[in-house]
Design a protein around this motif. Structure first.
Motif, PDB file in Angstrom:
ATOM      1  N   THR A   1     -15.898 -29.825 -38.493  1.00 38.20           N
ATOM      2  CA  THR A   1     -17.054 -30.241 -37.694  1.00 38.20           C
ATOM      3  C   THR A   1     -18.194 -30.707 -38.587  1.00 38.20           C
ATOM      4  OG1 THR A   1     -16.428 -28.629 -35.994  1.00 38.20           O
ATOM      5  CG2 THR A   1     -18.659 -29.517 -35.898  1.00 38.20           C
ATOM      6  N   LEU A   2     -18.473 -29.937 -39.641  1.00 39.78           N
ATOM      7  CA  LEU A   2     -19.539 -30.316 -40.557  1.00 39.78           C
ATOM      8  C   LEU A   2     -19.190 -31.601 -41.311  1.00 39.78           C
ATOM      9  CD1 LEU A   2     -20.533 -26.827 -42.020  1.00 39.78           C
ATOM     10  CD2 LEU A   2     -21.822 -28.224 -40.389  1.00 39.78           C
ATOM     11  N   GLY A   3     -17.894 -31.831 -41.581  1.00 44.74           N
ATOM     12  CA  GLY A   3     -17.491 -33.068 -42.247  1.00 44.74           C
ATOM     13  C   GLY A   3     -17.780 -34.286 -41.385  1.00 44.74           C
ATOM     14  N   CYS A   4     -17.484 -34.183 -40.076  1.00 39.93           N
ATOM     15  CA  CYS A   4     -17.818 -35.285 -39.160  1.00 39.93           C
ATOM     16  C   CYS A   4     -19.327 -35.525 -39.142  1.00 39.93           C
ATOM     17  CB  CYS A   4     -17.323 -34.968 -37.757  1.00 39.93           C
ATOM     18  SG  CYS A   4     -15.538 -34.862 -37.584  1.00 39.93           S
ATOM     19  N   LEU A   5     -20.097 -34.435 -39.067  1.00 42.56           N
ATOM     20  CA  LEU A   5     -21.550 -34.558 -39.029  1.00 42.56           C
ATOM     21  C   LEU A   5     -22.081 -35.166 -40.326  1.00 42.56           C
ATOM     22  CD1 LEU A   5     -24.223 -33.991 -37.595  1.00 42.56           C
ATOM     23  CD2 LEU A   5     -24.176 -31.681 -38.567  1.00 42.56           C
ATOM     24  N   ALA A   6     -21.523 -34.759 -41.457  1.00 38.87           N
ATOM     25  CA  ALA A   6     -21.973 -35.304 -42.741  1.00 38.87           C
ATOM     26  C   ALA A   6     -21.673 -36.790 -42.833  1.00 38.87           C
ATOM     27  CB  ALA A   6     -21.294 -34.551 -43.890  1.00 38.87           C
ATOM     28  N   GLY A   7     -20.509 -37.211 -42.337  1.00 38.58           N
ATOM     29  CA  GLY A   7     -20.199 -38.638 -42.346  1.00 38.58           C
ATOM     30  C   GLY A   7     -21.143 -39.435 -41.478  1.00 38.58           C
ATOM     31  N   MET A   8     -21.495 -38.912 -40.299  1.00 36.32           N
ATOM     32  CA  MET A   8     -22.431 -39.612 -39.424  1.00 36.32           C
ATOM     33  C   MET A   8     -23.822 -39.680 -40.043  1.00 36.32           C
ATOM     34  SD  MET A   8     -21.517 -38.610 -35.493  1.00 36.32           S
ATOM     35  CE  MET A   8     -22.786 -39.770 -34.989  1.00 36.32           C
ATOM     36  N   ILE A   9     -24.238 -38.594 -40.684  1.00 39.19           N
ATOM     37  CA  ILE A   9     -25.552 -38.604 -41.334  1.00 39.19           C
ATOM     38  C   ILE A   9     -25.596 -39.673 -42.416  1.00 39.19           C
ATOM     39  CG2 ILE A   9     -27.096 -37.266 -42.816  1.00 39.19           C
ATOM     40  CD1 ILE A   9     -26.293 -34.792 -41.253  1.00 39.19           C
ATOM     41  N   THR A  10     -24.521 -39.788 -43.178  1.00 40.65           N
ATOM     42  CA  THR A  10     -24.458 -40.831 -44.204  1.00 40.65           C
ATOM     43  C   THR A  10     -24.535 -42.210 -43.571  1.00 40.65           C
ATOM     44  OG1 THR A  10     -23.064 -39.362 -45.526  1.00 40.65           O
ATOM     45  CG2 THR A  10     -23.124 -41.680 -46.155  1.00 40.65           C
ATOM     46  N   GLY A  11     -23.860 -42.393 -42.423  1.00 40.20           N
ATOM     47  CA  GLY A  11     -23.939 -43.675 -41.731  1.00 40.20           C
ATOM     48  C   GLY A  11     -25.335 -43.985 -41.229  1.00 40.20           C
ATOM     49  N   TRP A  12     -26.091 -42.950 -40.825  1.00 42.57           N
ATOM     50  CA  TRP A  12     -27.467 -43.176 -40.366  1.00 42.57           C
ATOM     51  C   TRP A  12     -28.370 -43.627 -41.509  1.00 42.57           C
ATOM     52  CZ3 TRP A  12     -27.680 -37.825 -37.500  1.00 42.57           C
ATOM     53  CH2 TRP A  12     -26.882 -37.920 -36.361  1.00 42.57           C
ATOM     54  N   PHE A  13     -28.225 -42.971 -42.666  1.00 43.56           N
ATOM     55  CA  PHE A  13     -29.104 -43.284 -43.788  1.00 43.56           C
ATOM     56  C   PHE A  13     -28.700 -44.559 -44.523  1.00 43.56           C
ATOM     57  CE2 PHE A  13     -30.050 -38.645 -43.623  1.00 43.56           C
ATOM     58  CZ  PHE A  13     -31.416 -38.761 -43.436  1.00 43.56           C
ATOM     59  N   LEU A  14     -27.432 -44.932 -44.436  1.00 45.33           N
ATOM     60  CA  LEU A  14     -26.934 -46.093 -45.175  1.00 45.33           C
ATOM     61  C   LEU A  14     -26.321 -47.087 -44.206  1.00 45.33           C
ATOM     62  CD1 LEU A  14     -25.239 -44.254 -48.166  1.00 45.33           C
ATOM     63  CD2 LEU A  14     -27.436 -45.408 -48.183  1.00 45.33           C
ATOM     64  N   LYS A  15     -27.127 -47.602 -43.301  1.00 51.99           N
ATOM     65  CA  LYS A  15     -26.623 -48.587 -42.354  1.00 51.99           C
ATOM     66  C   LYS A  15     -26.470 -49.928 -43.055  1.00 51.99           C
ATOM     67  CE  LYS A  15     -28.449 -46.636 -38.063  1.00 51.99           C
ATOM     68  NZ  LYS A  15     -29.282 -46.882 -36.883  1.00 51.99           N
ATOM     69  N   PRO A  16     -25.239 -50.417 -43.231  1.00 52.34           N
ATOM     70  CA  PRO A  16     -25.061 -51.705 -43.891  1.00 52.34           C
ATOM     71  C   PRO A  16     -25.431 -52.847 -42.969  1.00 52.34           C
ATOM     72  CG  PRO A  16     -22.957 -50.845 -43.176  1.00 52.34           C
ATOM     73  CD  PRO A  16     -23.990 -49.790 -42.855  1.00 52.34           C
ATOM     74  N   GLY A  17     -25.747 -53.987 -43.559  1.00 51.61           N
ATOM     75  CA  GLY A  17     -26.022 -55.156 -42.755  1.00 51.61           C
ATOM     76  C   GLY A  17     -24.752 -55.654 -42.093  1.00 51.61           C
ATOM     77  N   MET A  18     -24.893 -56.599 -41.189  1.00 51.63           N
ATOM     78  CA  MET A  18     -23.749 -57.096 -40.426  1.00 51.63           C
ATOM     79  C   MET A  18     -22.670 -57.594 -41.371  1.00 51.63           C
ATOM     80  SD  MET A  18     -22.319 -57.623 -37.617  1.00 51.63           S
ATOM     81  CE  MET A  18     -20.927 -58.547 -37.041  1.00 51.63           C
ATOM     82  N   GLY A  19     -21.500 -56.947 -41.296  1.00 49.24           N
ATOM     83  CA  GLY A  19     -20.385 -57.365 -42.117  1.00 49.24           C
ATOM     84  C   GLY A  19     -20.417 -56.831 -43.524  1.00 49.24           C
ATOM     85  N   GLU A  20     -21.443 -56.092 -43.925  1.00 47.32           N
ATOM     86  CA  GLU A  20     -21.536 -55.586 -45.283  1.00 47.32           C
ATOM     87  C   GLU A  20     -21.075 -54.132 -45.336  1.00 47.32           C
ATOM     88  OE1 GLU A  20     -25.518 -56.170 -46.530  1.00 47.32           O
ATOM     89  OE2 GLU A  20     -25.417 -58.348 -46.447  1.00 47.32           O
ATOM     90  N   MET A  21     -19.953 -53.884 -44.710  1.00 46.62           N
ATOM     91  CA  MET A  21     -19.444 -52.540 -44.665  1.00 46.62           C
ATOM     92  C   MET A  21     -18.717 -52.210 -45.959  1.00 46.62           C
ATOM     93  SD  MET A  21     -16.437 -50.869 -42.483  1.00 46.62           S
ATOM     94  CE  MET A  21     -15.438 -51.658 -43.709  1.00 46.62           C
ATOM     95  N   ALA A  22     -19.104 -52.760 -47.046  1.00 49.35           N
ATOM     96  CA  ALA A  22     -18.389 -52.643 -48.289  1.00 49.35           C
ATOM     97  C   ALA A  22     -17.980 -51.205 -48.545  1.00 49.35           C
ATOM     98  CB  ALA A  22     -19.299 -53.150 -49.382  1.00 49.35           C
TER      99      ALA A  22
END
Length: 312
Positions: free
Chosen positions: A250-271
């Motif tokens: 559960t914490l792993g899912c939450l940690a991944g989402m938190i990383t996605g919130w702080f590091l939102k890539p630009g359109m198509g820059e999902m490098a």
């Protein structure tokens, strides 16, 4: 001398002492098979001899005290290995029948979870990349859209409509012209833009929320598998650790989402870097939450500084 007389055994006391003696013998077997440990003669003699007395129902209170004392010394010697961890990892053969330890079942289930998560991640990743390729091609088309489209652009557009049809679970996009007097665009151009905008929005949700969550979950699963293998090898796994593993997912899912919130890539820059960081955050959630705690502490100190200066 009264304590040395045979004790009148009750079914419950006999059963408890027999279980303790059997556990002591299993610990002795572990020490005998472990190259770095040696068996203390007094401990081994106390457990084995009293086990025989228990089987003959001729034990005394002094024997019971000696058994408990010997077991306590043996348990201290083999720690962090415990009788619970040995039962969870090593098959039981003392009772004459082979039992399957819980550790093997737990590892099997987490292997299934990991493979399923990996396959699901690959499916979502391929679906994302296919849609992203279509969006890039259609978004670069700058010519006016009339009632007809070039063959290659029309093929991309039809594929994009089918791609939207999948994530919308069979539903189709319906649109109505706001003003019939607006002759600046045809129905085809409006449908083209509608499907393109919907696909871009869904791509953003995938790369900002769903994909980081799955990467975080995969990182947590790999950490759990690696920890399980180490604990089984060291005979330190117990069934009580299962709760911690589930919380870890559960914490792993939450940690991944938190990383996605702080590091939102630009359109198509999902490098690789944002998704790799989501995976690392799920694998090592302690590092992420330690950084968050330091960030919060820094903000709290900064907010307390002006009030302190005002009072001074």
């Amino acid at each position: 001398m009264a304590n040395d007389a045979p004790t009148k055994a009750t079914p419950s006391s006999n059963k408890e002492l027999a279980m303790l003696a059997e556990d002591g013998r299993r610990l002795l077997q572990y020490v005998a098979r472990h190259g770095d440990l040696t068996i203390n003669n007094d401990i081994a003699k106390g457990i084995i001899s009293i086990s025989a007395k228990i089987e003959n129902n001729s034990w005394t209170i002094s024997d019971e005290i000696q058994l408990i004392h010997s077991y306590d010394r043996l348990a201290r010697q083999v720690y962090p290995v415990t009788i619970e961890s040995i039962k969870a990892v090593v098959p039981d053969t003392l009772s004459g029948k082979l039992s399957h330890p819980t550790a093997s079942k737990t590892i099997t289930w987490y292997r299934y979870y990991t493979v399923f998560t990996l396959l699901f991640l690959l499916s979502v990743q391929m679906f994302y990349l296919f849609g992203y390729t279509l969006i890039q091609t259609l978004a670069a088309y700058s010519d006016p859209i009339t009632n007809t489209l070039p063959v290659d652009i029309e093929a991309h557009y039809l594929l994009l409509k089918d791609w939207n049809h999948i994530w919308m679970l069979g539903q189709e996009l319906h649109f109505k012209r706001v003003s019939t007097n607006n002759a600046s665009g045809s129905d085809l151009s409006i449908a083209f833009s509608t499907n393109l905008i919907a696909a871009q929005s869904f791509i953003q949700m995938l790369q900002n929320y769903l994909l980081p969550l799955i990467y975080g979950l995969l990182g947590a699963l790999i950490f759990v598998l690696r920890t399980l293998l180490q604990q089984v090898r060291n005979l330190t796994y117990t069934s009580s650790r299962e709760i911690g593993y589930r919380l870890r997912l559960t914490l792993g899912c939450l940690a991944g989402m938190i990383t996605g919130w702080f590091l939102k890539p630009g359109m198509g820059e999902m490098a690789l870097s944002p998704m790799a960081l989501a995976f690392l955050a799920g694998y090592s959630i302690e590092v992420l939450f330690t950084l968050l705690d330091k960030l919060i502490d820094g903000i709290r100190k900064q907010s307390n500084t002006p009030s302190t200066n005002q009072h001074s």
